[in-house]
Design a protein around this motif. Structure first.
Motif, PDB file in Angstrom:
ATOM      1  N   MET A  50     -26.190 -26.616  39.310  1.00 53.34           N
ATOM      2  CA  MET A  50     -25.415 -25.625  38.898  1.00 53.34           C
ATOM      3  C   MET A  50     -26.960 -24.649  37.648  1.00 53.34           C
ATOM      4  SD  MET A  50     -22.153 -24.063  36.817  1.00 53.34           S
ATOM      5  CE  MET A  50     -23.190 -23.977  35.183  1.00 53.34           C
ATOM      6  N   ALA A  51     -27.604 -23.960  38.030  1.00 53.22           N
ATOM      7  CA  ALA A  51     -28.931 -23.372  37.735  1.00 53.22           C
ATOM      8  C   ALA A  51     -28.168 -22.681  36.049  1.00 53.22           C
ATOM      9  CB  ALA A  51     -28.919 -22.373  38.596  1.00 53.22           C
ATOM     10  N   GLU A  52     -29.880 -23.172  35.540  1.00 53.07           N
ATOM     11  CA  GLU A  52     -29.394 -23.430  33.266  1.00 53.07           C
ATOM     12  C   GLU A  52     -28.701 -21.835  33.487  1.00 53.07           C
ATOM     13  OE1 GLU A  52     -28.929 -23.898  29.889  1.00 53.07           O
ATOM     14  OE2 GLU A  52     -29.694 -25.159  31.790  1.00 53.07           O
ATOM     15  N   ARG A  53     -27.976 -21.501  32.852  1.00 49.56           N
ATOM     16  CA  ARG A  53     -27.450 -20.256  32.247  1.00 49.56           C
ATOM     17  C   ARG A  53     -28.530 -19.408  31.244  1.00 49.56           C
ATOM     18  NH1 ARG A  53     -23.042 -19.629  34.592  1.00 49.56           N
ATOM     19  NH2 ARG A  53     -22.243 -20.548  37.067  1.00 49.56           N
ATOM     20  N   LYS A  54     -29.229 -18.320  30.988  1.00 48.78           N
ATOM     21  CA  LYS A  54     -29.470 -17.576  30.061  1.00 48.78           C
ATOM     22  C   LYS A  54     -28.536 -16.802  29.091  1.00 48.78           C
ATOM     23  CE  LYS A  54     -34.042 -14.651  28.611  1.00 48.78           C
ATOM     24  NZ  LYS A  54     -34.323 -13.365  29.612  1.00 48.78           N
ATOM     25  N   TYR A  55     -27.070 -15.957  29.617  1.00 53.52           N
ATOM     26  CA  TYR A  55     -26.276 -15.315  29.092  1.00 53.52           C
ATOM     27  C   TYR A  55     -25.228 -15.793  29.010  1.00 53.52           C
ATOM     28  CZ  TYR A  55     -30.867 -12.483  29.392  1.00 53.52           C
ATOM     29  OH  TYR A  55     -32.353 -11.282  28.938  1.00 53.52           O
ATOM     30  N   PHE A  56     -25.062 -15.793  30.485  1.00 48.91           N
ATOM     31  CA  PHE A  56     -23.631 -16.601  30.151  1.00 48.91           C
ATOM     32  C   PHE A  56     -23.363 -17.775  29.965  1.00 48.91           C
ATOM     33  CE2 PHE A  56     -23.918 -13.337  33.394  1.00 48.91           C
ATOM     34  CZ  PHE A  56     -22.215 -12.690  33.967  1.00 48.91           C
ATOM     35  N   GLY A  57     -21.868 -17.651  29.134  1.00 45.09           N
ATOM     36  CA  GLY A  57     -21.553 -19.188  28.859  1.00 45.09           C
ATOM     37  C   GLY A  57     -19.993 -19.712  29.647  1.00 45.09           C
ATOM     38  N   THR A  58     -18.598 -20.336  29.549  1.00 48.22           N
ATOM     39  CA  THR A  58     -18.396 -20.722  29.410  1.00 48.22           C
ATOM     40  C   THR A  58     -16.845 -19.810  29.614  1.00 48.22           C
ATOM     41  OG1 THR A  58     -17.265 -22.057  28.142  1.00 48.22           O
ATOM     42  CG2 THR A  58     -18.224 -23.308  29.185  1.00 48.22           C
ATOM     43  N   ASP A  59     -17.420 -18.635  29.258  1.00 50.97           N
ATOM     44  CA  ASP A  59     -15.951 -17.614  28.770  1.00 50.97           C
ATOM     45  C   ASP A  59     -16.975 -16.294  29.501  1.00 50.97           C
ATOM     46  OD1 ASP A  59     -14.099 -16.779  29.578  1.00 50.97           O
ATOM     47  OD2 ASP A  59     -13.165 -17.262  27.406  1.00 50.97           O
ATOM     48  N   GLY A  60     -17.960 -15.881  29.444  1.00 52.17           N
ATOM     49  CA  GLY A  60     -18.694 -14.881  29.639  1.00 52.17           C
ATOM     50  C   GLY A  60     -20.074 -14.913  28.661  1.00 52.17           C
ATOM     51  N   VAL A  61     -20.208 -13.697  28.684  1.00 54.97           N
ATOM     52  CA  VAL A  61     -21.384 -13.495  27.524  1.00 54.97           C
ATOM     53  C   VAL A  61     -21.213 -13.077  26.279  1.00 54.97           C
ATOM     54  CG1 VAL A  61     -23.163 -11.644  27.494  1.00 54.97           C
ATOM     55  CG2 VAL A  61     -22.611 -12.642  29.502  1.00 54.97           C
ATOM     56  N   ARG A  62     -20.879 -14.100  25.112  1.00 57.26           N
ATOM     57  CA  ARG A  62     -20.428 -13.371  24.038  1.00 57.26           C
ATOM     58  C   ARG A  62     -21.319 -13.923  22.304  1.00 57.26           C
ATOM     59  NH1 ARG A  62     -14.863 -16.749  22.234  1.00 57.26           N
ATOM     60  NH2 ARG A  62     -13.676 -15.170  24.308  1.00 57.26           N
ATOM     61  N   GLY A  63     -21.029 -13.429  22.302  1.00 52.20           N
ATOM     62  CA  GLY A  63     -21.265 -13.507  20.378  1.00 52.20           C
ATOM     63  C   GLY A  63     -21.515 -11.600  19.286  1.00 52.20           C
ATOM     64  N   LYS A  64     -22.588 -11.753  18.359  1.00 51.55           N
ATOM     65  CA  LYS A  64     -22.641 -10.957  17.265  1.00 51.55           C
ATOM     66  C   LYS A  64     -22.458  -9.717  17.867  1.00 51.55           C
ATOM     67  CE  LYS A  64     -22.805 -10.572  12.021  1.00 51.55           C
ATOM     68  NZ  LYS A  64     -23.055 -10.856  11.402  1.00 51.55           N
ATOM     69  N   VAL A  65     -21.981  -8.745  17.413  1.00 56.05           N
ATOM     70  CA  VAL A  65     -22.567  -7.651  17.711  1.00 56.05           C
ATOM     71  C   VAL A  65     -23.621  -6.531  16.854  1.00 56.05           C
ATOM     72  CG1 VAL A  65     -21.463  -4.881  17.251  1.00 56.05           C
ATOM     73  CG2 VAL A  65     -19.705  -6.599  18.307  1.00 56.05           C
ATOM     74  N   GLY A  66     -24.457  -6.080  17.909  1.00 55.41           N
ATOM     75  CA  GLY A  66     -25.428  -5.598  16.988  1.00 55.41           C
ATOM     76  C   GLY A  66     -27.430  -6.963  17.228  1.00 55.41           C
ATOM     77  N   THR A  67     -26.348  -7.792  17.457  1.00 55.68           N
ATOM     78  CA  THR A  67     -27.113  -8.847  18.104  1.00 55.68           C
ATOM     79  C   THR A  67     -27.490  -9.250  19.445  1.00 55.68           C
ATOM     80  OG1 THR A  67     -27.124 -10.000  16.088  1.00 55.68           O
ATOM     81  CG2 THR A  67     -28.247 -11.620  17.101  1.00 55.68           C
ATOM     82  N   SER A  68     -28.601  -9.726  20.130  1.00 48.36           N
ATOM     83  CA  SER A  68     -29.012  -9.819  21.186  1.00 48.36           C
ATOM     84  C   SER A  68     -27.493 -11.079  21.461  1.00 48.36           C
ATOM     85  CB  SER A  68     -29.988 -10.155  21.595  1.00 48.36           C
ATOM     86  OG  SER A  68     -30.461 -10.714  22.814  1.00 48.36           O
ATOM     87  N   PRO A  69     -26.979 -11.391  22.813  1.00 51.48           N
ATOM     88  CA  PRO A  69     -27.565 -10.384  24.075  1.00 51.48           C
ATOM     89  C   PRO A  69     -26.191  -8.945  23.256  1.00 51.48           C
ATOM     90  CG  PRO A  69     -26.062 -12.200  24.349  1.00 51.48           C
ATOM     91  CD  PRO A  69     -26.171 -12.727  23.229  1.00 51.48           C
ATOM     92  N   ILE A  70     -25.562  -9.126  22.404  1.00 54.24           N
ATOM     93  CA  ILE A  70     -24.494  -8.056  22.652  1.00 54.24           C
ATOM     94  C   ILE A  70     -24.392  -6.853  21.469  1.00 54.24           C
ATOM     95  CG2 ILE A  70     -22.107  -7.390  21.686  1.00 54.24           C
ATOM     96  CD1 ILE A  70     -22.167  -9.734  24.007  1.00 54.24           C
TER      97      ILE A  70
END
Length: 444
Positions: free
Chosen positions: A1-21
């Motif tokens: 499986m290729a290394e992911r830049k954005y997708f974790g085990t449960d989609g793309v997640r983070g603090k709102v206003g900070t990349s990537p959200i």
């Protein structure tokens, strides 16, 4: 499986206003997903969300990105994650998107995708979306732009679906149930499901204001639920998390009933009914008492890595129908394709009604062993778990526990920590063993 830049085990997640959200990234993510997914037929993507204030901003950004790629968005408004999995299937949509950070605080958010079958996107599709994110964004011709619509009866459809999983000959009449919806996505669903099945419902955590999701309520903080169950002398309490894919229960005495106990009750009931498909999948953190209780019933049990994604993978590998985590993610694969708090609670309530037993009586077969968890920080560099001293102390402790307990040593995936977990019937022995191992890890 290729290394992911954005997708974790449960989609793309983070603090709102900070990349990537951020609005600009989510716009591009909508476009990239649209370009990859537009190879199928319906050209419509369902978008649901929980009750976080940032959901409005992010759904607008996703809609714009999808439209630029030529896909239409159908909004459901606030809906549990498992409801989007179900509705994506029934509408034969290209995909479903949930805007949620599950049990996290309101200032976090995330984007989670479901395939047209209501399952997590295959790895190759996630990788194709990541590759598309590296391309410059373009826009289809005006005549081909996507549109936006709203599914007005989404909540009603899902309520009926949940009720359909509860045996038709049973009723929740004469049951008093406290329902804690974590001020999240189940706030207008779960109480109605229970009421329509006949229960007297006392609601807490059903007044979302955009910033109170998961705040001192729901599956991650059940104190107010325990207090309310005792105050109103309820038969049972149900706590969901912010996006409705987790369930923790409280019995009439105010005791917590966790995911391991819930999983056992559902497995035993399926065995009695002759509908248990194979065995049960737990995780590395599942309590040993669950394993022993299942063994007494000759129900096979295997452990997956922590995370509902890994539980589901292991279920599919063994072709088994039931899996879950002690945190309350319960997957009943013949009812829904993902963890579903409401459906899990209905399965346990059906067992209570069917056998005229309290939740306390049903859960008593799994007397949870004390678990002692010590986090040991290390300076980075060499992994202490590779050291001979740590391996030796681990072996010695395992001999001391003599099959009546277990140890789990693992490196945190996010911090320079070694997690030392010891579990056994004797809480003092568990504490002593955990400290003994932690001391050696510290000095390695």
């Amino acid at each position: 499986m290729a290394e992911r830049k954005y997708f974790g085990t449960d989609g793309v997640r983070g603090k709102v206003g900070t990349s990537p959200i951020t609005p600009d990234f989510v716009l591009k993510l909508g476009w990239a997903a649209g370009k990859v997914l537009a190879t199928q037929g319906s050209r419509t993507v369902l978008i649901g969300k929980d009750t976080r204030i940032s959901g409005y901003m992010l759904e607008s950004a996703l809609e714009a990105g999808l439209a630029a790629a030529g896909l239409s968005a159908a909004f459901t408004g606030p809906m549990p994650t498992p409801a989007i999995a179900y509705l994506t299937r029934t509408f034969r949509a290209e995909a479903g998107i949930v805007i949620s950070a599950s049990h996290n605080p309101y200032y976090d958010n995330g984007i989670k995708f479901f395939s047209t079958q209501g399952t997590k996107l295959p790895d190759d599709v996630e990788e194709a979306i990541e590759a598309m994110l590296e391309q410059p964004m373009d826009c289809v011709e005006s005549a081909e732009l996507g549109r936006a619509s709203r599914i007005k009866d989404a909540a009603g459809r899902y309520i009926e679906f949940c009720k359909s999983t509860f045996p038709a000959h049973l009723s929740l009449e004469n049951y008093k149930i406290v329902v804690d919806c974590a001020n999240g996505a189940t706030y207008h669903i779960a109480p109605n499901v229970m009421r329509e099945l006949g229960a007297e419902v006392i609601e807490i955590g059903t007044s979302p204001n955009g910033v109170n999701i998961n705040e001192k309520c729901g599956a991650t903080d059940i104190k107010s639920l325990q207090d309310k169950v005792l105050e109103v002398k309820a038969d049972v309490g149900l706590a969901y998390d912010g996006d409705g894919d987790r369930l923790i229960m409280v019995d009439h005495l105010g005791n917590k009933v966790d995911g391991d106990q819930i999983l056992f009750i559902i497995a035993r009931e399926a065995l009695r009914a002759g509908s248990l498909k194979g065995g049960v999948v737990g995780t590395l953190m599942s309590n040993m008492s669950l394993e022993l209780a299942l063994k007494q019933l000759a129900i096979p049990f295997v452990r997956a890595n922590v995370g509902d994604r890994y539980v589901l993978e292991k279920m599919q590998e063994h072709q088994w129908g039931l899996g879950g985590e002690n945190s309350g993610h319960i997957i009943i694969s013949d009812k829904n394709t993902t963890g579903d708090g409401i459906i899990a609670s209905l399965a346990v309530l059906a067992a209570m009604v069917q056998h005229k037993l309290s939740l306390n009586e049903l859960a008593s077969a799994v007397k949870l062993f004390p678990q002692v968890l010590i986090n040991v920080r290390f300076a980075g560099g060499a992994n202490p778990l590779e050291s001979e001293a740590v391996k030796t102390v681990a072996r010695n402790v395992e001999e001391k526990l003599a099959g009546k307990g277990r140890i789990l040593l693992r490196k945190s995936g996010t911090e320079p920590l070694i997690r030392v977990m010891v579990e056994c019937e004797d809480g003092e022995l568990a504490q002593q063993c955990a400290e003994e191992i932690a001391e050696v890890v510290r000095n390695s």
